[in-house]
Scaffold this motif. Structure first.
Motif, mmCIF file in Angstrom:
data_model
loop_
_atom_site.group_PDB
_atom_site.id
_atom_site.type_symbol
_atom_site.label_atom_id
_atom_site.label_comp_id
_atom_site.label_asym_id
_atom_site.label_seq_id
_atom_site.Cartn_x
_atom_site.Cartn_y
_atom_site.Cartn_z
ATOM 1 N N ALA A 495 69.140 -81.905 16.178
ATOM 2 C CA ALA A 495 69.149 -83.275 15.657
ATOM 3 C C ALA A 495 67.731 -83.858 15.638
ATOM 4 C CB ALA A 495 70.064 -84.135 16.513
ATOM 5 N N LEU A 496 66.978 -83.556 16.691
ATOM 6 C CA LEU A 496 65.617 -84.083 16.774
ATOM 7 C C LEU A 496 64.726 -83.452 15.703
ATOM 8 C CD1 LEU A 496 63.784 -85.816 18.907
ATOM 9 C CD2 LEU A 496 62.807 -83.562 19.238
ATOM 10 N N ARG A 497 64.902 -82.138 15.520
ATOM 11 C CA ARG A 497 64.071 -81.448 14.518
ATOM 12 C C ARG A 497 64.428 -81.927 13.113
ATOM 13 N NH1 ARG A 497 65.000 -75.434 16.063
ATOM 14 N NH2 ARG A 497 63.245 -74.980 14.692
ATOM 15 N N ARG A 498 65.707 -82.195 12.909
ATOM 16 C CA ARG A 498 66.124 -82.729 11.606
ATOM 17 C C ARG A 498 65.513 -84.113 11.373
ATOM 18 N NH1 ARG A 498 69.691 -80.955 8.082
ATOM 19 N NH2 ARG A 498 70.506 -79.382 9.486
ATOM 20 N N PHE A 499 65.497 -84.921 12.443
ATOM 21 C CA PHE A 499 64.897 -86.258 12.347
ATOM 22 C C PHE A 499 63.413 -86.143 11.951
ATOM 23 C CE2 PHE A 499 62.469 -89.622 14.581
ATOM 24 C CZ PHE A 499 62.997 -90.729 13.947
ATOM 25 N N LEU A 500 62.725 -85.167 12.559
ATOM 26 C CA LEU A 500 61.303 -84.977 12.229
ATOM 27 C C LEU A 500 61.124 -84.653 10.746
ATOM 28 C CD1 LEU A 500 59.616 -82.863 15.081
ATOM 29 C CD2 LEU A 500 59.094 -85.190 14.406
ATOM 30 N N VAL A 501 61.959 -83.745 10.242
ATOM 31 C CA VAL A 501 61.832 -83.330 8.842
ATOM 32 C C VAL A 501 62.236 -84.458 7.906
ATOM 33 C CG1 VAL A 501 62.800 -81.795 7.094
ATOM 34 C CG2 VAL A 501 62.163 -80.891 9.325
ATOM 35 N N GLU A 502 63.374 -85.078 8.176
ATOM 36 C CA GLU A 502 63.939 -86.000 7.196
ATOM 37 C C GLU A 502 63.394 -87.419 7.282
ATOM 38 O OE1 GLU A 502 68.152 -85.566 7.583
ATOM 39 O OE2 GLU A 502 68.127 -83.517 6.810
ATOM 40 N N LYS A 503 62.974 -87.837 8.466
ATOM 41 C CA LYS A 503 62.463 -89.213 8.589
ATOM 42 C C LYS A 503 60.932 -89.261 8.725
ATOM 43 C CE LYS A 503 66.275 -91.816 8.846
ATOM 44 N NZ LYS A 503 66.834 -91.590 7.538
ATOM 45 N N VAL A 504 60.421 -88.449 9.671
ATOM 46 C CA VAL A 504 58.989 -88.568 10.000
ATOM 47 C C VAL A 504 58.099 -87.950 8.921
ATOM 48 C CG1 VAL A 504 57.262 -88.021 11.760
ATOM 49 C CG2 VAL A 504 59.573 -88.615 12.446
ATOM 50 N N HIS A 505 58.595 -86.871 8.289
ATOM 51 C CA HIS A 505 57.743 -86.195 7.309
ATOM 52 C C HIS A 505 58.273 -86.328 5.882
ATOM 53 C CE1 HIS A 505 54.736 -84.424 9.920
ATOM 54 N NE2 HIS A 505 55.679 -84.226 10.812
ATOM 55 N N SER A 506 58.947 -87.423 5.597
ATOM 56 C CA SER A 506 59.381 -87.658 4.214
ATOM 57 C C SER A 506 58.641 -88.863 3.656
ATOM 58 C CB SER A 506 60.885 -87.935 4.190
ATOM 59 O OG SER A 506 61.561 -86.758 4.495
ATOM 60 N N PRO A 507 58.446 -88.887 2.318
ATOM 61 C CA PRO A 507 57.661 -89.996 1.743
ATOM 62 C C PRO A 507 58.354 -91.347 1.897
ATOM 63 C CG PRO A 507 58.647 -88.652 0.015
ATOM 64 C CD PRO A 507 58.902 -87.941 1.309
ATOM 65 N N SER B 105 54.669 -90.641 -6.352
ATOM 66 C CA SER B 105 55.244 -89.624 -7.228
ATOM 67 C C SER B 105 56.508 -89.032 -6.605
ATOM 68 C CB SER B 105 54.220 -88.538 -7.570
ATOM 69 O OG SER B 105 53.914 -87.800 -6.424
ATOM 70 N N TYR B 106 56.567 -88.882 -5.283
ATOM 71 C CA TYR B 106 57.776 -88.336 -4.655
ATOM 72 C C TYR B 106 58.898 -89.356 -4.560
ATOM 73 C CZ TYR B 106 56.557 -83.573 -3.836
ATOM 74 O OH TYR B 106 56.271 -82.264 -4.046
ATOM 75 N N ARG B 107 58.523 -90.633 -4.350
ATOM 76 C CA ARG B 107 59.573 -91.662 -4.280
ATOM 77 C C ARG B 107 60.252 -91.821 -5.628
ATOM 78 N NH1 ARG B 107 56.947 -96.105 -0.395
ATOM 79 N NH2 ARG B 107 57.444 -95.050 1.547
ATOM 80 N N SER B 108 59.456 -91.750 -6.720
ATOM 81 C CA SER B 108 60.053 -91.954 -8.036
ATOM 82 C C SER B 108 60.959 -90.773 -8.418
ATOM 83 C CB SER B 108 58.969 -92.164 -9.092
ATOM 84 O OG SER B 108 58.097 -91.069 -9.081
ATOM 85 N N ARG B 109 60.711 -89.596 -7.797
ATOM 86 C CA ARG B 109 61.559 -88.439 -8.087
ATOM 87 C C ARG B 109 62.925 -88.556 -7.437
ATOM 88 N NH1 ARG B 109 58.440 -82.760 -7.202
ATOM 89 N NH2 ARG B 109 56.454 -83.613 -7.855
#
Lengths: 507, 110
Positions: A495-507, B105-109
């Motif tokens: 769950a923590l690793r998923r949080f890192l990928v999906e929240k911390v390292h997403s635009p 660019s990633y948000r608009s995708r």
């Protein structure tokens, strides 16, 4: 008592500055409550930058760098480089990701990322140690300037300065006054830059841009002295220079009170652009600080003042005020530069004491000693901890172990050897776990204090690990230890690793 | 269908890898490339130039007259002492512009 000569104008300016600061603090608070605060906060990135710079500027920047320049010439640029380049590391490696992680203090982040109360307590102890060391340097600055204003010796002036600082903290707390960061920055920078122009003029180098013309002043020194001051490795080796600037950089990126600045800004993009402005505002101070040191050296040579190495060291941390006094600039300017130094130190002390006491009350007392404590009880513990911390710092500051900038650098070494690697791997490596973080913080603390504790016992230790500059070797060793220990122990939960990928390292 | 976006989709579901040296394809990889570029510019003044200066000035017989100068002041002095702050501001500026572009660019995708 007949020897005591109080300088009344600086004293009056100090009193006025504290009263104005409290009043503006009250108004800022009222505006924030009535909604005007929101409007004020959205002035833009420059305003955020000024807040970053105001939070940053301490006695080390205001008094310390000029002092190092006065005794070590070019070597002082390691401080300038380190204390600006650290913001690049912070911005590039951690700023956005830490914000997306959504924790507000260093200890909160450590507990959430590594899922360990023990790691949280450990990081809080480190934060308190950083506070202690950092404040010793600020106390020294306050003691020196109060001594100069009141004409009393260092010990007396230190006690007096600390009493006034704590008194101010209590009054500001009772009145609920918050610090207006933008005004604070403006006051500090004006009280630094304007007197410098007058000093430059008095020495015959004109009033315009002394930050760049002081180079000419250095060339007017006798050839041997000029060579010492301008040549890169007169006062330290290339290794010492690089190790110091690197240590200050990773330390900046790991300092709890610098990191928390990132959270007080409305959004991530504003925080990033605020750093660019913050660097510019900090730069205004750092372009000027070496000029104070250089002009003081020029004055010393011109006036034929004989100073051995020890006397030069004793004078160094007060050189910003002394050069203003020696050159005979108008007394009001002399007063505002002295008061600027006090304000820089006082604001840093009050900010750090509150953070350090909070870390004790909420991260150590509540977690380890009394988990049933009420909010009100914790507040009382925090207040008591503030006084205890202030007392401990006073005892250490009675015999300051070095120049202001050097003492501060040890706090940076501790942050760079412990919190920086823990943050860096916590963000950029999903496999880093609590065992790794605990081992890393322990090894980092040992590395930081070993040259201070065992420097006399183990030959060459201080050459390899200078106390102010241990992170060039320390930080990579700690990073490696965290990696090795983490790989030998179970990975963090999915769950923590998923949080890192999906929240911390997403635009 | 674009093969890159297929990989990205597969990664999003299965791979929980966060590694600075082996970033996941897509946003993280591009972000890491921008970070590397900025770090190289940072390392140039933090390590590169001081090592170069140390090497150039290692001769104890060297005098100030023999050092390359601008406005009568040694070049390295102006650079490491004064210009370096401008350098850091510039690289932070460029970093922010690139990250703004990448984020938009990633948000608009999405």
């Amino acid at each position: 008592m007949e020897n005591v000569s109080v300088k009344f104008l600086p004293l009056f300016v100090l009193g006025l500055a504290l009263v104005v600061s409290l009043s503006v603090g009250m108004i800022s608070r009222r505006q924030a409550r009535s909604g005007y605060g929101v409007q004020f906060q959205s002035i833009g990135h420059a305003s955020i930058g000024a807040a970053i710079a105001s939070n940053w500027m301490s006695a080390a920047s205001f008094l310390g760098i000029a002092g190092v320049f006065f005794v070590k010439g070019y070597f002082a640029f390691a401080y300038v480089l380190g204390w600006t380049g650290g913001y690049v590391l912070l911005l590039v490696l951690m700023g956005s990701q830490l914000r997306r992680f959504g924790k507000y203090t260093a200890s909160d982040f450590v507990e959430a990322r590594y899922e360990s109360s023990l790691a949280r307590v450990f990081s809080a102890i480190i934060a308190i140690l950083i506070t202690l060391i950092y404040c010793v340097a600020q106390y020294k600055g306050i003691g020196l300037i109060f001594g100069w204003i009141f004409g009393i010796d260092y010990t007396q002036s230190l006690v007096l300065g600390v009493v006034i600082t704590i008194g101010y903290l209590v009054v500001a707390g009772a009145m609920g006054a918050t610090r207006n960061q933008q005004m604070h920055y403006l006051v500090l920078i004006v009280s630094f830059v304007v007197p410098l122009a007058f000093i430059s003029n008095k020495l015959g180098y004109g009033m315009s841009l002394p930050q760049f013309t002081y180079g000419r002043a250095l060339l007017d020194l006798p050839p041997d002295t000029a060579r010492d001051y301008l040549f890169p490795w007169t006062f330290g080796t290339a290794y010492e220079w690089i190790a110091l600037s690197f240590t200050l950089m990773v330390g900046t990126a790991g300092l709890p009170h610098v990191l928390s600045r990132f959270y007080t800004v409305p959004n991530n993009r504003d925080a990033r652009w605020g750093v660019v402005w913050g660097l510019f505002f900090i730069g205004l101070l750092y372009w000027s600080a070496p000029a104070f040191g250089a002009f003081a050296k020029v004055w010393q040579v011109r006036s034929g003042m004989e100073l051995d190495a020890q006397s030069a060291y004793q004078l160094a941390d007060l050189v910003v005020v002394k050069i203003a006094e020696w050159t005979g600039i108008p007394e009001i300017l002399l007063s505002i530069i002295a008061v600027g130094g006090i304000l820089a130190a006082m604001s840093t002390i009050t900010g750090l004491l509150i953070t350090g006491a909070g870390a004790f009350a909420y991260d150590i007392y509540y977690r380890l000693i009394n988990p049933k404590a009420t909010e009100q009880h914790l507040l009382q513990v925090a207040k008591a901890a503030t006084l205890v911390l202030a007392g401990v710092i006073l005892l250490v500051a009675l015999n300051p172990p070095g120049l202001i900038a050097q003492i501060t650098a040890i706090a940076f070494a501790l942050a760079g050897n412990t919190l920086f690697p823990v943050f860096l791997l916590g963000i950029w490596w999903d496999r880093a776990n609590k065992q790794g973080a605990l081992a890393g913080m322990l090894i980092g603390t040992l590395i930081t204090f070993s040259p201070l504790l065992f420097g006399n016992l183990i030959p060459g230790l201080r050459t390899i690990l200078p106390p102010t500059s241990s992170a060039l070797i320390g930080a990579p060793v700690v990073i490696l230890s965290i990696i090795i220990v983490s790989l030998m122990t179970p990975p963090p939960p999915e769950a923590l690793r998923r949080f890192l990928v999906e929240k911390v390292h997403s635009p | 269908m674009d093969p890159t976006s297929q990989t990205e989709k597969a990664d999003k579901n299965d791979d929980l890898r966060v590694n600075f040296f082996r970033p996941r394809p897509g946003f993280m990889r591009k972000e890491v490339m921008i970070i590397w570029g900025t770090l190289i510019a940072w390392a140039f003044v933090t390590f590169g130039l001081p090592i170069h200066i140390a090497w150039q000035h290692s001769d104890p017989q060297l005098t100030l007259e023999e050092v390359p100068k601008i406005f009568g002041i040694p070049f390295y002095y102006l650079f490491e002492g004064q210009f370096v702050i401008v350098w850091f501001i510039l690289i932070c500026f460029v970093f922010n512009v690139l990250i703004d572009w990448l984020t938009t660019s990633y948000r608009s995708r999405r």
